[in-house]
Design a protein around this motif. Structure first.
Motif: not given
Length: 180
Positions: A4-8, A23-24, A37-38, A44-45
């Motif tokens: 899944t992808e989420i944009k932060i 943390t990652k 993380i881009d 964030v994938e």
């Protein structure tokens, strides 16, 4: 494999990655997922074998994005019934000044109103930008949501706190009835 992808927001990426990537790595280790993380566009994938772990990790990333520290966001994993609820305040505020005033009512002087709400409900809050995010059990989150709505309506803090106090007492009675 579930992905899944989420944009932060790019401002929260350093928090998500942590010092030297700590943390990652912690997130990946505790959740059994991998994060790509881009940093430029905030994408964030999240990938993992377990679909539920991917969903829970997505909630964790959303919590960090809404202003929770990684430590506080990890409370989502303390119990499978923990949820993240995000309330958008932009619909009730038409000017930045109104938004600032409302955020101030929810946070309180030196953060005391927010602390009081947390103490009385057992949930944790983050007020950032145009949102109030809450992590807690369903009943806790419901009580916080009602308290925030009361503050939005302009009710005095004392009224809100007496509502929360009543809810806290009701929860104790329910618990006693459950055990006896």
């Amino acid at each position: 494999m579930t992905t899944t992808e989420i944009k932060i927001t790019t401002a929260r990426i350093p928090v998500l990655i942590g010092k030297g990537g700590k943390t990652k790595r912690d997130i990946e280790k505790k959740t059994g997922t991998t994060l790509a993380i881009d940093s430029e566009d905030g994408l964030v994938e999240i990938e993992g074998e377990d679909a539920i772990a991917v969903m829970r990790t997505t909630e964790l990333v959303r919590a960090i994005n809404r202003g929770f520290s990684p430590e506080r966001a990890f409370t989502l994993f303390e119990d499978e019934d923990m949820i993240l609820d995000i309330m958008d305040l932009s619909g009730v505020c038409t000017t930045p000044k109104q938004m600032e005033r409302l955020r101030g009512r929810i946070i309180g002087k030196n953060g005391r109103a927010r602390e009081q709400i947390e103490d009385m409900t057992g949930a944790i809050l983050s007020v950032q930008g145009k949102t109030v995010a809450v992590i807690g059990m369903i009943d806790q989150v419901k009580n916080v949501r009602t308290a925030v709505e009361m503050l939005i309506e302009g009710l005095p803090h004392a009224t809100v706190f007496s509502f929360l106090d009543r809810k806290k007492k009701e929860a104790k009675v329910d618990m006693l009835e459950y055990y006896y």
